[in-house]
Design a protein around this motif. Structure first.
Motif, PDB file in Angstrom:
ATOM      1  N   SER A 210      79.713 -30.681  76.525  1.00 32.26           N
ATOM      2  CA  SER A 210      78.757 -28.679  76.660  1.00 32.26           C
ATOM      3  C   SER A 210      80.087 -28.575  77.684  1.00 32.26           C
ATOM      4  CB  SER A 210      77.685 -28.695  77.926  1.00 32.26           C
ATOM      5  OG  SER A 210      77.880 -29.432  79.227  1.00 32.26           O
ATOM      6  N   SER A 211      81.334 -29.169  78.188  1.00 31.22           N
ATOM      7  CA  SER A 211      82.475 -28.654  79.034  1.00 31.22           C
ATOM      8  C   SER A 211      83.258 -28.475  77.821  1.00 31.22           C
ATOM      9  CB  SER A 211      83.020 -29.867  79.595  1.00 31.22           C
ATOM     10  OG  SER A 211      81.852 -29.764  81.098  1.00 31.22           O
ATOM     11  N   LYS A 212      83.004 -30.010  76.439  1.00 29.31           N
ATOM     12  CA  LYS A 212      83.776 -30.146  75.603  1.00 29.31           C
ATOM     13  C   LYS A 212      83.953 -28.801  75.071  1.00 29.31           C
ATOM     14  CE  LYS A 212      84.927 -34.865  74.883  1.00 29.31           C
ATOM     15  NZ  LYS A 212      84.707 -35.766  73.615  1.00 29.31           N
ATOM     16  N   ARG A 213      82.629 -28.145  74.521  1.00 22.48           N
ATOM     17  CA  ARG A 213      82.167 -26.828  73.853  1.00 22.48           C
ATOM     18  C   ARG A 213      83.360 -25.591  74.179  1.00 22.48           C
ATOM     19  NH1 ARG A 213      76.867 -23.563  72.613  1.00 22.48           N
ATOM     20  NH2 ARG A 213      77.703 -22.383  70.614  1.00 22.48           N
ATOM     21  N   ILE A 214      83.433 -26.072  75.640  1.00 18.57           N
ATOM     22  CA  ILE A 214      84.226 -24.184  76.083  1.00 18.57           C
ATOM     23  C   ILE A 214      85.274 -24.901  75.506  1.00 18.57           C
ATOM     24  CG2 ILE A 214      84.623 -22.786  77.844  1.00 18.57           C
ATOM     25  CD1 ILE A 214      82.016 -22.734  77.078  1.00 18.57           C
ATOM     26  N   LEU A 215      86.607 -26.378  76.508  1.00 14.42           N
ATOM     27  CA  LEU A 215      86.978 -26.602  75.703  1.00 14.42           C
ATOM     28  C   LEU A 215      88.001 -26.422  74.734  1.00 14.42           C
ATOM     29  CD1 LEU A 215      90.528 -28.111  77.072  1.00 14.42           C
ATOM     30  CD2 LEU A 215      89.057 -30.146  76.246  1.00 14.42           C
ATOM     31  N   ASN A 216      87.009 -26.756  73.981  1.00 18.46           N
ATOM     32  CA  ASN A 216      87.622 -25.887  72.439  1.00 18.46           C
ATOM     33  C   ASN A 216      87.531 -25.082  71.690  1.00 18.46           C
ATOM     34  OD1 ASN A 216      87.502 -28.997  71.737  1.00 18.46           O
ATOM     35  ND2 ASN A 216      85.645 -29.438  70.981  1.00 18.46           N
ATOM     36  N   GLY A 225      80.906 -29.556  62.272  1.00 19.95           N
ATOM     37  CA  GLY A 225      79.435 -28.984  62.159  1.00 19.95           C
ATOM     38  C   GLY A 225      78.425 -27.880  62.751  1.00 19.95           C
ATOM     39  N   PRO A 226      77.832 -28.291  62.965  1.00 20.34           N
ATOM     40  CA  PRO A 226      76.818 -26.476  63.398  1.00 20.34           C
ATOM     41  C   PRO A 226      77.159 -25.974  64.991  1.00 20.34           C
ATOM     42  CG  PRO A 226      75.399 -28.328  63.867  1.00 20.34           C
ATOM     43  CD  PRO A 226      76.901 -28.247  62.440  1.00 20.34           C
ATOM     44  N   VAL A 227      77.572 -24.537  64.849  1.00 13.89           N
ATOM     45  CA  VAL A 227      77.251 -24.385  65.822  1.00 13.89           C
ATOM     46  C   VAL A 227      76.124 -24.863  67.050  1.00 13.89           C
ATOM     47  CG1 VAL A 227      76.244 -21.552  65.765  1.00 13.89           C
ATOM     48  CG2 VAL A 227      77.856 -22.099  67.508  1.00 13.89           C
ATOM     49  N   GLY A 228      77.015 -24.878  68.454  1.00 13.29           N
ATOM     50  CA  GLY A 228      75.588 -25.364  69.416  1.00 13.29           C
ATOM     51  C   GLY A 228      74.703 -24.577  69.581  1.00 13.29           C
ATOM     52  N   MET A 262      70.712 -17.128  76.861  1.00 18.17           N
ATOM     53  CA  MET A 262      71.167 -17.484  75.869  1.00 18.17           C
ATOM     54  C   MET A 262      73.029 -16.228  75.653  1.00 18.17           C
ATOM     55  SD  MET A 262      68.126 -17.635  72.993  1.00 18.17           S
ATOM     56  CE  MET A 262      67.220 -16.254  73.319  1.00 18.17           C
ATOM     57  N   ALA A 263      73.510 -17.271  75.286  1.00 16.02           N
ATOM     58  CA  ALA A 263      75.607 -16.836  74.943  1.00 16.02           C
ATOM     59  C   ALA A 263      75.334 -17.130  74.230  1.00 16.02           C
ATOM     60  CB  ALA A 263      75.934 -17.946  76.001  1.00 16.02           C
ATOM     61  N   THR A 264      76.072 -16.438  73.109  1.00 15.63           N
ATOM     62  CA  THR A 264      77.254 -16.533  71.248  1.00 15.63           C
ATOM     63  C   THR A 264      78.010 -16.950  72.489  1.00 15.63           C
ATOM     64  OG1 THR A 264      77.462 -13.941  71.245  1.00 15.63           O
ATOM     65  CG2 THR A 264      74.800 -14.898  70.397  1.00 15.63           C
ATOM     66  N   GLU A 265      78.461 -17.875  70.537  1.00  9.13           N
ATOM     67  CA  GLU A 265      79.626 -18.208  70.876  1.00  9.13           C
ATOM     68  C   GLU A 265      80.128 -16.954  71.390  1.00  9.13           C
ATOM     69  OE1 GLU A 265      81.472 -21.712  68.996  1.00  9.13           O
ATOM     70  OE2 GLU A 265      81.394 -19.691  67.618  1.00  9.13           O
ATOM     71  N   LYS A 266      80.001 -16.001  70.555  1.00 13.47           N
ATOM     72  CA  LYS A 266      81.425 -14.607  70.787  1.00 13.47           C
ATOM     73  C   LYS A 266      81.162 -13.911  71.782  1.00 13.47           C
ATOM     74  CE  LYS A 266      82.602  -9.981  68.973  1.00 13.47           C
ATOM     75  NZ  LYS A 266      82.370  -9.469  69.964  1.00 13.47           N
ATOM     76  N   LEU A 287      83.877 -16.224  65.499  1.00 16.39           N
ATOM     77  CA  LEU A 287      83.132 -17.324  66.950  1.00 16.39           C
ATOM     78  C   LEU A 287      81.474 -16.708  66.213  1.00 16.39           C
ATOM     79  CD1 LEU A 287      85.043 -16.484  70.090  1.00 16.39           C
ATOM     80  CD2 LEU A 287      84.491 -18.832  68.122  1.00 16.39           C
ATOM     81  N   VAL A 288      80.285 -16.952  66.140  1.00 14.51           N
ATOM     82  CA  VAL A 288      79.369 -16.760  66.220  1.00 14.51           C
ATOM     83  C   VAL A 288      78.874 -16.123  66.540  1.00 14.51           C
ATOM     84  CG1 VAL A 288      76.861 -17.352  65.559  1.00 14.51           C
ATOM     85  CG2 VAL A 288      78.797 -19.383  64.913  1.00 14.51           C
ATOM     86  N   ALA A 289      78.047 -14.387  66.705  1.00 16.03           N
ATOM     87  CA  ALA A 289      77.503 -13.772  67.422  1.00 16.03           C
ATOM     88  C   ALA A 289      76.240 -13.179  67.385  1.00 16.03           C
ATOM     89  CB  ALA A 289      78.446 -12.277  66.619  1.00 16.03           C
ATOM     90  N   ASP A 290      75.337 -14.263  65.971  1.00 18.22           N
ATOM     91  CA  ASP A 290      74.267 -14.219  66.060  1.00 18.22           C
ATOM     92  C   ASP A 290      73.339 -15.512  66.667  1.00 18.22           C
ATOM     93  OD1 ASP A 290      73.990 -12.430  64.069  1.00 18.22           O
ATOM     94  OD2 ASP A 290      74.797 -13.590  62.352  1.00 18.22           O
ATOM     95  N   LEU A 291      72.265 -14.964  67.762  1.00 18.35           N
ATOM     96  CA  LEU A 291      71.099 -15.406  68.599  1.00 18.35           C
ATOM     97  C   LEU A 291      70.237 -15.722  66.947  1.00 18.35           C
ATOM     98  CD1 LEU A 291      71.337 -13.623  71.671  1.00 18.35           C
ATOM     99  CD2 LEU A 291      71.933 -15.630  71.122  1.00 18.35           C
TER     100      LEU A 291
END
Length: 328
Positions: A210-216, A225-228, A262-266, A287-291
């Motif tokens: 999960s920390s790598k996701r924010i780093l990326n 791959g798909p959005v987390g 819940m929090a979208t990438e956007k 960045l993905v904006a949909d939930l």
């Protein structure tokens, strides 16, 4: 209380250890090596922490020596999980270690630590994730419905991981039901876990998923791959949840979905852009904006534990600040 904490050098467990100490508990934590134990003692220098080496948590009797203590333990928090991506055999490499690591600690406590009255296990939203029959709302009643046959034959490592967490949690509940131990069981099911990094890492390559996701995100790296999952919790709130679960009688025997929302990438990207203008230009525009179409219900955890979840802004900002301190 005197508490045994398994896997104490992990991202979540180090925060749990910190919260246990803040609440005045004495802690012994399991680690994989003397070197890791010494690093942990250095991190918590001068505080009532010691360690016990458990090299492979999945082998028979792995925890037998660790649970024996004088004075004896009052509670056990099991966060250790032998997850890795080097999977050639789903059962041998993923499912068996998860199940055996979980049942192993329960067997050891029942046999060698009769003083223990509370056991808390860290499960996951993975054990609730139901792709076959998606619920309208995720809560503690929902289970991953993957069968063992499906788990053994899938070529999707993430699906095999979700299955391993499901079977491990089910094995824990079955153990308590069939073996009638002296202790009560509480299981916590967190989703993606963000927040400041407290545990020792040598480089950013060692970051948890999960920390790598924010780093990326802050480096603008494309997704592989798909959005987390958009469902998240702050590691500090999750850590506090573990401690409250051994302290509050009403948590005994409960499955608890520990999530802030819940929090979208956007949304995460916008928080980073607004707070850190110097790195705003790094962020991608796609960045993905949909939930997803489901909702979440965390009311049980709030009611039984009294947790007040941190805001998404606080969680994401503190995560980025922590990563920057590590050289991101």
């Amino acid at each position: 209380m005197k508490v045994l904490l398994t896997g104490g050098t992990g991202f979540i467990a180090t925060h749990v250890l910190d919260q246990l100490l803040q609440h005045g508990h004495r802690v012994v934590t399991t680690v994989r090596s003397v070197e890791k134990g010494r690093i942990l003692l250095d991190l918590f220098k001068g505080r009532p922490v010691s360690y016990s080496v458990v090299g492979d948590i999945a082998i028979e009797g792995a925890f037998d020596a660790a649970v024996k203590s004088d004075p004896p333990f009052d509670a056990v928090i099991h966060t250790a999980s032998p997850f890795h991506y080097n999977v050639t055999d789903n059962k041998k490499d993923m499912i068996d270690p998860a199940v055996l690591g979980t049942t192993g600690i329960l067997k050891a406590v029942k046999s060698f630590a009769p003083s223990v009255k509370r056991v808390v296990i860290t499960s996951s939203l993975a054990a609730m994730n139901n792709t076959k029959h998606p619920p309208k709302v995720y809560n503690e009643e929902i289970w991953n419905e993957m069968t063992m046959e499906e788990a053994l034959t899938t070529t999707d490592a993430q699906a095999a991981y979700r299955a391993s967490k499901t079977f491990a949690e089910k094995a824990a509940w079955e153990f308590v039901q069939t073996q009638s131990p002296n202790f009560s069981l509480t299981v916590l099911n967190p989703p993606m876990v963000y927040g400041p990094i407290l545990h020792h890492i040598v480089s950013l390559d060692e970051l948890n998923t999960s920390s790598k996701r924010i780093l990326n995100l802050i480096h603008g790296k494309p997704r592989s791959g798909p959005v987390g999952s958009p469902v998240y919790v702050d590691v500090r709130d999750l850590a506090l949840g573990h401690v409250l679960a051994i302290e509050k009688p009403e948590a005994a025997g409960q499955r608890l979905f520990l999530t802030a929302g819940m929090a979208t990438e956007k949304q995460m990207g916008d928080i980073i852009r607004n707070t850190f203008p110097d790195i705003a230009g790094n962020l991608r525009d796609d960045l993905v904006a949909d939930l997803p179409p489901y909702g979440i219900d965390n009311s049980k955890s709030i009611r039984l534990l009294g947790i007040k979840y941190r805001s998404m802004v606080e969680t994401i900002v503190d995560t980025v600040k922590s990563l920057q301190k590590l050289g991101a």
